[in-house]
Design an enzyme around this catalytic site. Structure first.
Site, PDB file in Angstrom:
ATOM      1  N   ASP A 125      -7.576  -5.243   8.813  1.00 25.80           N
ATOM      2  CA  ASP A 125      -7.207  -3.986   8.155  1.00 25.80           C
ATOM      3  C   ASP A 125      -7.124  -4.140   6.642  1.00 25.80           C
ATOM      4  O   ASP A 125      -6.393  -3.418   5.984  1.00 25.80           O
ATOM      5  CB  ASP A 125      -5.877  -3.453   8.727  1.00 25.80           C
ATOM      6  CG  ASP A 125      -4.732  -4.455   8.583  1.00 25.80           C
ATOM      7  OD1 ASP A 125      -4.971  -5.571   8.107  1.00 25.80           O
ATOM      8  OD2 ASP A 125      -3.592  -4.106   8.936  1.00 25.80           O
TER       9      ASP A 125
ATOM     10  N   GLU B 151       0.819  -1.213   0.000  1.00 21.82           N
ATOM     11  CA  GLU B 151       0.000   0.000   0.000  1.00 21.82           C
ATOM     12  C   GLU B 151       0.853   1.264   0.000  1.00 21.82           C
ATOM     13  O   GLU B 151       1.935   1.285   0.589  1.00 21.82           O
ATOM     14  CB  GLU B 151      -0.875   0.023   1.269  1.00 21.82           C
ATOM     15  CG  GLU B 151      -1.818  -1.142   1.349  1.00 21.82           C
ATOM     16  CD  GLU B 151      -2.392  -1.371   2.746  1.00 21.82           C
ATOM     17  OE1 GLU B 151      -3.530  -1.849   2.817  1.00 21.82           O
ATOM     18  OE2 GLU B 151      -1.706  -1.088   3.738  1.00 21.82           O
TER      19      GLU B 151
HETATM   20  P1  NAD Z   1       2.588 -10.740  13.481  1.00 23.26           P
HETATM   21  O1  NAD Z   1       2.474 -11.715  12.349  1.00 23.26           O
HETATM   22  O2  NAD Z   1       3.927 -10.383  13.994  1.00 23.26           O
HETATM   23  O3  NAD Z   1       1.723 -11.256  14.727  1.00 23.26           O
HETATM   24  C1  NAD Z   1       0.417 -11.742  14.595  1.00 23.26           C
HETATM   25  C2  NAD Z   1       0.170 -12.788  15.668  1.00 23.26           C
HETATM   26  O4  NAD Z   1      -1.206 -13.191  15.573  1.00 23.26           O
HETATM   27  C3  NAD Z   1       1.019 -14.034  15.517  1.00 23.26           C
HETATM   28  O5  NAD Z   1       1.770 -14.267  16.686  1.00 23.26           O
HETATM   29  C4  NAD Z   1      -0.018 -15.148  15.268  1.00 23.26           C
HETATM   30  O6  NAD Z   1       0.351 -16.390  15.829  1.00 23.26           O
HETATM   31  C5  NAD Z   1      -1.254 -14.555  15.939  1.00 23.26           C
HETATM   32  N1  NAD Z   1      -2.513 -15.131  15.501  1.00 23.26           N
HETATM   33  C6  NAD Z   1      -2.920 -15.415  14.229  1.00 23.26           C
HETATM   34  N2  NAD Z   1      -4.159 -15.932  14.246  1.00 23.26           N
HETATM   35  C7  NAD Z   1      -4.553 -15.971  15.553  1.00 23.26           C
HETATM   36  C8  NAD Z   1      -5.729 -16.392  16.210  1.00 23.26           C
HETATM   37  N3  NAD Z   1      -6.752 -16.910  15.534  1.00 23.26           N
HETATM   38  N4  NAD Z   1      -5.793 -16.263  17.564  1.00 23.26           N
HETATM   39  C9  NAD Z   1      -4.771 -15.743  18.268  1.00 23.26           C
HETATM   40  N5  NAD Z   1      -3.610 -15.347  17.693  1.00 23.26           N
HETATM   41  C10 NAD Z   1      -3.503 -15.442  16.352  1.00 23.26           C
HETATM   42  O7  NAD Z   1       1.802  -9.436  12.979  1.00 23.26           O
HETATM   43  P2  NAD Z   1       1.884  -7.950  13.605  1.00 23.26           P
HETATM   44  O8  NAD Z   1       2.906  -7.148  12.903  1.00 23.26           O
HETATM   45  O9  NAD Z   1       1.887  -8.042  15.090  1.00 23.26           O
HETATM   46  O10 NAD Z   1       0.467  -7.394  13.118  1.00 23.26           O
HETATM   47  C11 NAD Z   1      -0.722  -7.883  13.696  1.00 23.26           C
HETATM   48  C12 NAD Z   1      -1.893  -7.415  12.852  1.00 23.26           C
HETATM   49  O11 NAD Z   1      -2.031  -6.004  12.963  1.00 23.26           O
HETATM   50  C13 NAD Z   1      -1.720  -7.697  11.353  1.00 23.26           C
HETATM   51  O12 NAD Z   1      -2.941  -8.170  10.861  1.00 23.26           O
HETATM   52  C14 NAD Z   1      -1.390  -6.360  10.749  1.00 23.26           C
HETATM   53  O13 NAD Z   1      -1.815  -6.252   9.416  1.00 23.26           O
HETATM   54  C15 NAD Z   1      -2.169  -5.443  11.663  1.00 23.26           C
HETATM   55  N6  NAD Z   1      -1.673  -4.068  11.743  1.00 23.26           N
HETATM   56  C16 NAD Z   1      -2.594  -3.090  11.795  1.00 23.26           C
HETATM   57  C17 NAD Z   1      -2.197  -1.778  11.916  1.00 23.26           C
HETATM   58  C18 NAD Z   1      -3.224  -0.708  12.046  1.00 23.26           C
HETATM   59  O14 NAD Z   1      -2.903   0.467  11.952  1.00 23.26           O
HETATM   60  N7  NAD Z   1      -4.457  -1.049  12.298  1.00 23.26           N
HETATM   61  C19 NAD Z   1      -0.838  -1.459  11.941  1.00 23.26           C
HETATM   62  C20 NAD Z   1       0.100  -2.490  11.915  1.00 23.26           C
HETATM   63  C21 NAD Z   1      -0.331  -3.805  11.820  1.00 23.26           C
END
Ligand code: NAD
Length: 347
Positions: free
Chosen positions: A235, A64
């Protein structure tokens, strides 16, 4: 004011420099000050040129571009979201961004934004919770213990005084990692084997999971009256975390509705379902939480103005400290029209 006198030089904040800056200031001070910049920009929301981010979707993720500008500064961020990346040792989310001077169009800062995105996402979540969480909240359930999780915890302690965390992840190794880091930072941490266990006694629930599907991380029966939900993981189109029935019981706050309608939890709802814009609560135009029993939801997807605020904050730090490298990024011939002559002379 440009930090450098040379027109061709652009300050560059590398990953190493960003870590040094956070360690020098302290993560919680950084988050608190960044939250102040975000609130300041939210209060002048209407003066920004805004657009929903430009997304290129693929089966495994999304890339993005996120631009925002006002009368003097322009910013953009390049960011990806690839939940499968962690299996090959890569981050789910990586980013870099640029701040430019509107008057000349010249870049004035280039920065890594993988760490900075985690900081700005956490700071924005805590700003939202300042207006929406129940008074006196001290316990947060943190579902999804990956890269974003510790940042969220620190921002909620810095801005709201959250001290107790109840952690859950489908991968116990992620919870062990998160619990270890947070215990070192002085939090009272309880690892939980299920989401049901994690939400017990929590006034705030943060969901930060990564999976490119419409998941039900939180089901309706797990959300009690008075809870604030900070949902950051849903997101993207086709990527959500909450059961639809939770949305129907919640007062929903979003960043930029045209973007959140297609990317956020509310993609599950009709396009005319009422939502509030978070900036209006920050600006005092609408109330935040209205009653103790209300369920509030920050349906976070991440919006370009938050990146603008983050780059603006880092830029102000870079002016004060010698952390940035100087990048020879812009051609600067003696005669601006003799760009080719500059190449001839260099030969
Ligand atoms: P990451 O991959 O480092 O961590 C995600 C975690 O979620 C992993 O440890 C995984 O095992 C766990 N997980 C997956 N499915 C699960 C479930 N059903 N139950 C419990 N745990 C589960 O990712 P990250 O960098 O920490 O990002 C997390 C999320 O936040 C991503 O989806 C990312 O796109 C989103 N994000 C959003 C924003 C925002 O502004 N809203 C900003 C950054 C990241």
């Amino acid at each position: 004011m440009p930090a450098t006198t040379s027109l061709n030089i652009v300050p560059f904040v590398s990953v190493d420099a960003m870590m040094k800056l956070i360690n020098a200031l302290g993560a919680e001070r950084f988050l608190t000050e960044l939250a102040g910049y975000i609130e300041e920009d939210f209060r002048r929301w209407e003066s920004f040129h805004k657009t929903a981010r430009v997304a290129a979707h693929s089966p495994d993720g999304v890339i993005e571009l996120m631009p925002a500008s006002h009368d003097t500064l322009y910013a953009f961020k390049y960011v990806n979201g690839h939940p499968k990346n962690t299996r090959t040792g890569r981050q789910t989310v990586t980013a870099f961004g640029l701040l430019a001077d509107v008057a000349t169009g010249y870049p004035i800062l280039l920065s890594e934004m993988t760490i900075l995105t985690a900081m700005r996402t956490a700071a924005t979540s805590a700003v939202a919770a300042k207006y929406l969480a129940p008074a006196g909240a001290r316990t947060m359930a943190l579902i999804g213990n990956g890269a974003q999780s510790e940042f969220q915890a620190l921002a909620f302690r810095a801005l709201l005084g959250i001290e107790r965390l109840r952690l859950h992840d489908i991968d116990p190794a992620a919870t062990r990692k998160c619990a270890g880091n947070l215990a070192r930072l002085g939090f009272e941490v309880t690892p939980c084997a299920s989401v049901e266990a994690a939400v017990q006694g929590a006034q705030v629930i943060t969901t930060a999971t990564a999976d490119k599907q419409c998941a039900t991380i939180l089901s309706d029966n797990l959300v009690g009256a008075g809870t604030h939900i900070n949902a950051i993981g849903g997101d993207c189109p086709g990527k959500t975390e909450l059961h639809r029935d939770i949305l129907l019981r919640s007062s929903i706050f979003v960043e930029y509705p045209p973007q959140t309608r297609i990317e956020g939890e509310i993609q599950q709802l009709p396009p005319d379902h009422p939502v509030q814009e978070l900036w209006r609560a920050v600006a005092g135009e609408v109330p935040g939480r209205r009653s103790a029993g209300e369920i509030t939801l920050f349906d976070s997807v991440g919006f370009a103005i938050e990146d603008f605020s983050a780059l603006r904050y880092v830029r102000d730090q870079v002016v004060r400290t010698p952390i940035a490298e100087q990048l020879d990024m812009l051609a600067d011939p003696d005669d601006p029209r003799d760009l080719f002559g500059m190449i001839l002379r260099a030969a």
